[in-house]
Design an enzyme around this catalytic site. Sequence first.
Site, mmCIF file in Angstrom:
data_model
loop_
_atom_site.group_PDB
_atom_site.id
_atom_site.type_symbol
_atom_site.label_atom_id
_atom_site.label_comp_id
_atom_site.label_asym_id
_atom_site.label_seq_id
_atom_site.Cartn_x
_atom_site.Cartn_y
_atom_site.Cartn_z
ATOM 1 N N TRP A 114 0.873 -1.172 0.000
ATOM 2 C CA TRP A 114 0.000 0.000 0.000
ATOM 3 C C TRP A 114 0.906 1.217 0.000
ATOM 4 C CZ3 TRP A 114 -4.424 2.286 -0.784
ATOM 5 C CH2 TRP A 114 -4.951 3.283 0.038
ATOM 6 N N SER A 153 1.079 4.377 0.840
ATOM 7 C CA SER A 153 0.180 5.109 1.735
ATOM 8 C C SER A 153 0.450 6.607 1.762
ATOM 9 C CB SER A 153 0.356 4.527 3.148
ATOM 10 O OG SER A 153 -0.166 5.390 4.127
ATOM 11 N N GLY A 154 -0.610 7.384 1.639
ATOM 12 C CA GLY A 154 -0.480 8.832 1.772
ATOM 13 C C GLY A 154 -0.230 9.238 3.216
ATOM 14 N N ASP A 200 -1.672 14.372 7.267
ATOM 15 C CA ASP A 200 -2.195 13.745 6.037
ATOM 16 C C ASP A 200 -3.418 14.545 5.586
ATOM 17 O OD1 ASP A 200 -2.832 11.934 4.032
ATOM 18 O OD2 ASP A 200 -3.834 10.541 5.402
ATOM 19 N N ASP A 206 -2.423 4.804 -3.033
ATOM 20 C CA ASP A 206 -3.369 5.648 -2.304
ATOM 21 C C ASP A 206 -3.270 7.051 -2.893
ATOM 22 O OD1 ASP A 206 -4.805 7.122 -0.478
ATOM 23 O OD2 ASP A 206 -3.392 6.853 1.170
ATOM 24 N N ARG A 238 -13.267 4.476 -2.940
ATOM 25 C CA ARG A 238 -13.279 4.439 -1.467
ATOM 26 C C ARG A 238 -14.344 5.386 -0.960
ATOM 27 N NH1 ARG A 238 -7.851 5.651 2.152
ATOM 28 N NH2 ARG A 238 -8.781 6.865 3.831
ATOM 29 N N HIS A 271 -14.385 2.631 4.520
ATOM 30 C CA HIS A 271 -13.485 2.999 5.622
ATOM 31 C C HIS A 271 -14.310 3.364 6.844
ATOM 32 C CE1 HIS A 271 -9.645 3.568 7.246
ATOM 33 N NE2 HIS A 271 -9.409 4.825 6.940
HETATM 34 C C1 SPV Z 1 -3.402 5.720 4.410
HETATM 35 O O1 SPV Z 1 -2.679 4.835 4.889
HETATM 36 O O2 SPV Z 1 -2.936 6.723 3.869
HETATM 37 C C2 SPV Z 1 -4.863 5.591 4.467
HETATM 38 C C3 SPV Z 1 -5.468 4.816 5.542
HETATM 39 O O3 SPV Z 1 -5.529 6.179 3.641
HETATM 40 S S1 SPV Z 1 -5.993 5.897 6.786
HETATM 41 O O4 SPV Z 1 -4.873 6.672 7.250
HETATM 42 O O5 SPV Z 1 -6.585 5.082 7.857
HETATM 43 O O6 SPV Z 1 -7.034 6.781 6.230
HETATM 44 MG MG MG Z 2 -4.472 7.750 2.717
#
Ligand code: SPV
Ligand code: MG
Length: 311
Positions: free
Chosen positions: A61, A63-64, A75, A102, A176, A207
């Site tokens: 993943w 991930s952002g 984020d 992501d 999503r 989510h």
């Molecule tokens: C990420 O890992 O960037 C996600 C998951 O989008 S969360 O942080 O739970 O939204």
């Molecule tokens: Mg994210």
Amino acid sequence: MPPANRAVAVAPGSGLVASPYVAFPMRLRARMAETGLVHIMATQSPLSAILVQEAGFDGLWASGFELSALDGLADMSLISMTQHLDMLRAIAGCVTLPIVADTDTGYGNAINVIHAVREYERAGASAIVIEDKTFPKVTSLAVGGRQELLRVEEFQGKIAAAVATRRDPDFLVIARTEAPIAGFGEAKALRRAQAYVEAGADMILIHSKNGAPFEIENFSRAWVGSVPVVIVPNAYPDLEAERVKALGNIHMVIYGNYGIRAGATCMQQTFRRIIADGGVQNAHKEILPVEEIFRLQKMHEVRVAEARFLR
Ligand code: SPV
Ligand code: MG
């Protein structure tokens, strides 16, 4: 065509015999069909991606949240697509696992999504996740976070744009919905998910920030849509693989922030220990030896190249 560095030889007995090389998106779909549930681990760097691959996950993943945290940022759409793509490309060059990207909100409207899909596919991603929040987004799990959802029709346009743009039909477009994150109930989440399937989504990521898994379990039981579901059990860690499999229609689990949390845990403990001990005399015994880092850096390949080419 997938990038050359994202095609691998087919493993004997994998059932994938059409070509000596199989593109990564097809491998991700095949793995899902084969196991019923793929386990995708969060990464924010090539090193973490190598560790994920060695541990035995099915995919990565990009991930952002993790990249933002690595950069010391919230984020909240603060890192750019270019920064995220740079990370993804660096990861793609180091590992042979499929990558689920992501892309937050897709960096804007449907026009931005068209550009993003071209770039992420070219960079070597196997799947893209786009969430139905407004840009700029607010991270999902923050208590009291300001969460605004896009109009359903506008998000449908973004999903349709992604599907129309991809070159490889196996490249997954995952829609999503953040409906539960924004405080909406199951009926609204189901309606949004169904609308996104009608726009062409290959999978629905639902989510939730509820600490108990019932919100996700109830959604899964009520979901009669034609595509499978993806979950991110960051807030409800008790929903483990056997329970997920029993639900029947969840085919992908993304462990969304475990890489950065694990890394930060170890660094925090080690740094505090060194200050408390007045030196590294204890800490050095508790962390990986530098030889292990050399192995992960592929120092042996450098040695071979030195012997061969340095004259
Ligand atoms: C990420 O890992 O960037 C996600 C998951 O989008 S969360 O942080 O739970 O939204
Ligand atoms: Mg994210």
